[in-house]
Design an enzyme around this catalytic site. Sequence first.
Site, PDB file in Angstrom:
ATOM      1  N   VAL A  46       0.839  -1.198   0.000  1.00 42.37           N
ATOM      2  CA  VAL A  46       0.000   0.000   0.000  1.00 42.37           C
ATOM      3  C   VAL A  46       0.877   1.253   0.000  1.00 42.37           C
ATOM      4  O   VAL A  46       0.563   2.252  -0.657  1.00 42.37           O
ATOM      5  CB  VAL A  46      -0.958   0.011   1.217  1.00 42.37           C
ATOM      6  CG1 VAL A  46      -1.750   1.314   1.290  1.00 42.37           C
ATOM      7  CG2 VAL A  46      -1.914  -1.180   1.151  1.00 42.37           C
ATOM      8  N   CYS A  47       2.000   1.192   0.696  1.00 43.41           N
ATOM      9  CA  CYS A  47       2.880   2.365   0.850  1.00 43.41           C
ATOM     10  C   CYS A  47       3.274   3.009  -0.478  1.00 43.41           C
ATOM     11  O   CYS A  47       3.143   4.227  -0.626  1.00 43.41           O
ATOM     12  CB  CYS A  47       4.117   2.004   1.663  1.00 43.41           C
ATOM     13  SG  CYS A  47       3.737   1.397   3.322  1.00 43.41           S
TER      14      CYS A  47
END
Length: 187
Positions: A46-47
């Site tokens: 997700v980062c």
Amino acid sequence: MPIIGSTLKPFTSQAYKGGKFVQVTEADVAGKWAIFFFYPADFTFVCPTELEDMANLYGEFQKLGVEIYSVSTDTHFSHKAWHDSSPAIGKINYFMLGDPSGQITNNFGVMREGVGLADRGTFLVDPDGVIQYVEITSEGVGRNAAELLRKVKAAAYVRSHPGEVCPAKWEEGEKTLAPSLDLVGKI
């Protein structure tokens, strides 16, 4: 955990920005709007989507005089390696702060105890070093840079227009409110 209205605490960090390693301290943040954008770790899932989203709007933040500082407990060396190897992260022109000691992450209260990773936290700091906005989400929930940009514009507007507030979904140029006894019960 930091609260709205608390002041930025002292820190020192090595960062990766613009192809160079640079030192960043709280003194570098003074006098301007700043976003501290914490994320769990480099080379994850997700980062990079969040960091790329911020990179895509970085110019818009810069037009407002806002500097962005992404922060994870990785080192500045890891940030450079990720920047060099990922097309999404390669778009980043803002500061990528390394925080292997956890100093900054702990200062903002987003260190996951016993894990050594930051929670997904966003903090807007005003030019006086005061925290004006906080958002913390669970690891699986990504953030939206466009919504953050809207909130920065609202915070800047309220700061420069004492006595006015921005209602829900306020967008730049729309009507604001002037809280008064006359408005009570009429909204």
